[in-house]
Design a protein around this motif. Structure first.
Motif, PDB file in Angstrom:
ATOM      1  N   ASP A 299     -55.862  -9.172  39.452  1.00 38.38           N
ATOM      2  CA  ASP A 299     -55.948  -7.789  39.211  1.00 38.38           C
ATOM      3  C   ASP A 299     -54.874  -7.212  38.440  1.00 38.38           C
ATOM      4  N   LEU A 300     -55.054  -6.925  37.083  1.00 41.80           N
ATOM      5  CA  LEU A 300     -54.110  -6.372  36.302  1.00 41.80           C
ATOM      6  C   LEU A 300     -54.611  -5.149  35.697  1.00 41.80           C
ATOM      7  N   SER A 301     -55.658  -4.208  36.567  1.00 44.97           N
ATOM      8  CA  SER A 301     -56.199  -3.101  36.339  1.00 44.97           C
ATOM      9  C   SER A 301     -55.064  -1.832  36.267  1.00 44.97           C
ATOM     10  N   ASP A 302     -55.338  -1.009  35.077  1.00 47.65           N
ATOM     11  CA  ASP A 302     -54.410   0.311  35.274  1.00 47.65           C
ATOM     12  C   ASP A 302     -52.904  -0.130  34.858  1.00 47.65           C
ATOM     13  N   ASN A 303     -53.016  -0.954  33.728  1.00 53.41           N
ATOM     14  CA  ASN A 303     -51.630  -1.078  33.278  1.00 53.41           C
ATOM     15  C   ASN A 303     -51.577  -0.740  31.845  1.00 53.41           C
ATOM     16  N   GLN A 304     -50.706  -1.393  31.035  1.00 49.54           N
ATOM     17  CA  GLN A 304     -50.532  -1.095  29.659  1.00 49.54           C
ATOM     18  C   GLN A 304     -50.875  -2.104  28.595  1.00 49.54           C
ATOM     19  N   LEU A 305     -52.143  -2.792  28.909  1.00 53.37           N
ATOM     20  CA  LEU A 305     -52.388  -4.139  28.149  1.00 53.37           C
ATOM     21  C   LEU A 305     -53.378  -4.139  26.960  1.00 53.37           C
ATOM     22  N   THR A 306     -53.203  -4.763  26.139  1.00 52.69           N
ATOM     23  CA  THR A 306     -53.964  -4.634  24.689  1.00 52.69           C
ATOM     24  C   THR A 306     -54.699  -6.034  24.632  1.00 52.69           C
ATOM     25  N   GLY A 307     -54.196  -7.150  25.100  1.00 53.16           N
ATOM     26  CA  GLY A 307     -54.750  -8.415  25.038  1.00 53.16           C
ATOM     27  C   GLY A 307     -53.935  -9.481  24.232  1.00 53.16           C
ATOM     28  N   SER A 308     -52.919  -8.949  23.593  1.00 49.84           N
ATOM     29  CA  SER A 308     -52.255 -10.062  22.784  1.00 49.84           C
ATOM     30  C   SER A 308     -51.463 -10.990  23.993  1.00 49.84           C
ATOM     31  N   GLY A 309     -51.678 -12.306  23.970  1.00 49.41           N
ATOM     32  CA  GLY A 309     -51.061 -13.218  24.640  1.00 49.41           C
ATOM     33  C   GLY A 309     -52.001 -13.695  25.808  1.00 49.41           C
ATOM     34  N   LEU A 310     -53.286 -13.021  25.932  1.00 59.03           N
ATOM     35  CA  LEU A 310     -54.226 -13.354  26.939  1.00 59.03           C
ATOM     36  C   LEU A 310     -54.958 -14.715  26.733  1.00 59.03           C
ATOM     37  N   LYS A 311     -54.926 -15.038  25.374  1.00 61.65           N
ATOM     38  CA  LYS A 311     -55.536 -16.542  25.152  1.00 61.65           C
ATOM     39  C   LYS A 311     -54.901 -17.540  25.776  1.00 61.65           C
ATOM     40  N   VAL A 312     -53.450 -17.602  25.748  1.00 63.74           N
ATOM     41  CA  VAL A 312     -52.582 -18.449  26.208  1.00 63.74           C
ATOM     42  C   VAL A 312     -52.787 -18.825  27.784  1.00 63.74           C
ATOM     43  N   LEU A 313     -52.836 -17.554  28.457  1.00 59.75           N
ATOM     44  CA  LEU A 313     -53.235 -17.413  29.941  1.00 59.75           C
ATOM     45  C   LEU A 313     -54.477 -18.042  30.289  1.00 59.75           C
ATOM     46  N   SER A 314     -55.546 -17.918  29.521  1.00 60.00           N
ATOM     47  CA  SER A 314     -56.760 -18.471  29.758  1.00 60.00           C
ATOM     48  C   SER A 314     -56.908 -20.047  29.867  1.00 60.00           C
ATOM     49  N   SER A 315     -56.097 -20.532  29.254  1.00 59.31           N
ATOM     50  CA  SER A 315     -55.945 -22.073  28.927  1.00 59.31           C
ATOM     51  C   SER A 315     -55.085 -22.673  30.121  1.00 59.31           C
ATOM     52  N   ARG A 316     -54.408 -21.772  30.807  1.00 59.15           N
ATOM     53  CA  ARG A 316     -53.914 -22.077  32.058  1.00 59.15           C
ATOM     54  C   ARG A 316     -54.374 -22.130  33.221  1.00 59.15           C
ATOM     55  N   LEU A 317     -55.042 -20.911  33.536  1.00 56.05           N
ATOM     56  CA  LEU A 317     -55.546 -20.603  34.775  1.00 56.05           C
ATOM     57  C   LEU A 317     -56.981 -21.125  34.947  1.00 56.05           C
ATOM     58  N   LYS A 318     -57.029 -22.321  35.030  1.00 52.96           N
ATOM     59  CA  LYS A 318     -58.281 -23.164  35.168  1.00 52.96           C
ATOM     60  C   LYS A 318     -59.111 -22.922  36.358  1.00 52.96           C
ATOM     61  N   LYS A 319     -58.452 -22.224  37.367  1.00 44.16           N
ATOM     62  CA  LYS A 319     -59.276 -22.026  38.577  1.00 44.16           C
ATOM     63  C   LYS A 319     -59.532 -20.665  38.907  1.00 44.16           C
ATOM     64  N   LEU A 320     -59.382 -19.727  37.983  1.00 43.39           N
ATOM     65  CA  LEU A 320     -59.427 -18.278  38.145  1.00 43.39           C
ATOM     66  C   LEU A 320     -60.974 -17.927  38.005  1.00 43.39           C
ATOM     67  N   GLU A 321     -61.427 -17.519  39.142  1.00 40.87           N
ATOM     68  CA  GLU A 321     -62.774 -16.908  39.160  1.00 40.87           C
ATOM     69  C   GLU A 321     -62.905 -15.485  39.045  1.00 40.87           C
ATOM     70  N   ASN A 322     -61.983 -14.578  39.582  1.00 40.91           N
ATOM     71  CA  ASN A 322     -62.324 -13.000  39.318  1.00 40.91           C
ATOM     72  C   ASN A 322     -61.126 -12.517  38.595  1.00 40.91           C
ATOM     73  N   LEU A 323     -61.388 -11.654  37.462  1.00 40.62           N
ATOM     74  CA  LEU A 323     -60.546 -10.982  36.510  1.00 40.62           C
ATOM     75  C   LEU A 323     -60.735  -9.889  36.418  1.00 40.62           C
ATOM     76  N   TYR A 324     -59.788  -8.891  36.940  1.00 39.81           N
ATOM     77  CA  TYR A 324     -59.992  -7.312  36.814  1.00 39.81           C
ATOM     78  C   TYR A 324     -59.113  -6.794  35.709  1.00 39.81           C
ATOM     79  N   LEU A 325     -59.587  -6.276  34.697  1.00 32.41           N
ATOM     80  CA  LEU A 325     -58.704  -5.598  33.666  1.00 32.41           C
ATOM     81  C   LEU A 325     -58.990  -4.195  33.304  1.00 32.41           C
ATOM     82  N   ARG A 326     -59.636  -3.641  34.217  1.00 29.68           N
ATOM     83  CA  ARG A 326     -59.901  -2.177  34.216  1.00 29.68           C
ATOM     84  C   ARG A 326     -59.166  -1.335  33.832  1.00 29.68           C
ATOM     85  N   ASP A 327     -59.322  -0.302  33.207  1.00 29.53           N
ATOM     86  CA  ASP A 327     -58.423   0.859  32.679  1.00 29.53           C
ATOM     87  C   ASP A 327     -57.237   0.421  31.987  1.00 29.53           C
ATOM     88  N   ASN A 328     -57.280  -0.444  30.846  1.00 31.30           N
ATOM     89  CA  ASN A 328     -56.142  -0.794  30.116  1.00 31.30           C
ATOM     90  C   ASN A 328     -56.639  -0.342  28.455  1.00 31.30           C
TER      91      ASN A 328
END
Length: 377
Positions: A299-328
């Motif tokens: 859960d990374l909701s309510d931070n200051q994220l735009t998405g730059s670098g998220l693609k690298v993360l998606s290739s590493r967290l292969k077991k991730l089932e729930n992703l919360y990015l609300r209010d960015n």
């Protein structure tokens, strides 16, 4: 012979029924002692001018069986207390509470204890007013603190109290191998203690080895740690690297950014749930999260994220089932960065800058089930 057998059977049945339908006498007495400590002057008996949990004060009036009292759960077979909730059970007008943990010694089967919102500041071996000697006893590992609690205790809720690192309150724990869940939310925990209150010749520990750092070396089996709404900044990460058994960590509503998070990811290999919502994180956090290979929920909701670098993360967290990015600050370009989350089942992108054009995101993430429910423009 038959009469003796019948008598023995009746005795066993009587003992069994007594345990099923009434708590043990020693535990009932223990509960009343705790009640007397919580409200020693009966100052809020019948006082409706404060929002206080009056129900705790009428235990005996409600029933003579303590297993039926509010906030108490007993084992159906043994009759022993296994869960005790005293949340908001103490009059805050009494001021700080230095807990005499030995009060809980009668409860030998206790598995869950809730002491939230009671003005707790520390623990001591003996009852008494809060003073320097009592405070120092929290640091002296020869004196018992919360470790005198039953060996079966797995859940301890100390949220919404007055614990802070300056008083070394966390050093009241000295070996507590059974504990699996600890809630220290909404206290004044920062992660690194200050010894400014004490001359160096009074205490034999260093600043950066107090507080949570000490606690992490003592709670070896802790699986869930809640530090919501404290004053934690990035120094918290180095303080909790010793919790090697953690599966869930909640640091929401704090002041962390990301510095030191990469080191933490290399130590907490079992972590499955991480909540960093409502902090001060920007896109640099994504590269610091790649080491959490066991994560299932982030859960990374309510931070200051735009998405730059998220693609690298998606290739590493292969077991991730729930992703919360609300209010960015995400826009539709975020969708191309999500395709690497091959196990994703739930995605929350509400309250961002999306138009709803997901360009086939569902077809690329076959396991995703809930994106439609969460997108909002």
């Amino acid at each position: 012979m038959g009469a003796w057998m019948l008598l023995a059977l009746l005795t066993l049945v009587g003992d069994w029924c007594g345990r099923c339908y009434g708590c043990l006498e020693e535990e009932g007495i223990g509960l009343l002692e705790i009640k007397a400590l919580i409200d020693p002057n009966s100052i809020y008996m019948g006082d409706q001018s404060y929002d206080l949990p009056i129900k705790h004060l009428h235990w005996v009036e409600y029933s003579s069986n303590c297993c039926e009292w509010s906030g108490i759960e007993c084992d159906n077979t043994t009759g022993r207390v296994i869960r005790l909730s005293l949340q908001h059970a103490r009059d805050q007008r009494l001021g700080d509470w230095v807990l005499n943990a030995s009060l809980f010694l009668p409860f030998k089967e206790l598995q869950s204890l809730d002491l939230g919102y009671n003005g707790l500041v520390g623990c001591s071996e003996n009852e008494g007013r809060f003073n320097a000697s009592v405070l120092l006893s929290c640091f002296d590992v020869s004196l018992p603190g919360f470790e005198v609690l039953p060996s079966k205790l797995e859940v301890l809720d100390l949220s919404e109290n007055r614990f802070n690192d300056d008083k070394g309150i966390l050093s009241c724990f000295n070996g507590f191998s059974s504990l699996k869940s600890l809630d220290l939310s909404y206290n004044e925990v920062t992660g690194s203690a200050s010894v400014r209150l004490f001359p160096s010749n009074m205490l034999n520990f260093e600043k950066h080895h107090a507080g949570l750092k000490v606690l992490s070396s003592r709670l070896n089996n802790l699986e869930n740690l809640y530090l919501i709404g404290n004053q934690c900044n990035d120094s918290i990460f180095s303080s909790i690297t010793g919790f090697s058994s953690l599966k869930s960590l909640d640091l929401s509503y704090n002041e962390v950014t990301r510095s030191g998070l990469k080191v933490l990811s290399s130590r907490l290999k079992k972590l499955e749930n991480l909540d960093l919502s409502s902090n001060q994180c920007n896109d640099s956090i994504f590269s610091s999260l790649t080491g959490f290979s066991s994560l299932k929920s982030l859960d990374l909701s309510d931070n200051q994220l735009t998405g730059s670098g998220l693609k690298v993360l998606s290739s590493r967290l292969k077991k991730l089932e729930n992703l919360y990015l609300r209010d960015n600050q995400f826009n539709d370009s975020i969708f191309s960065s999500l395709t690497g989350f091959s196990s994703l089942k739930s995605l929350d992108l509400s309250d961002n800058q999306l138009t709803g054009s997901s360009t086939g995101i569902n077809s690329k993430l076959h396991s995703l089930k809930k994106i439609e429910d969460f997108i909002s423009t």
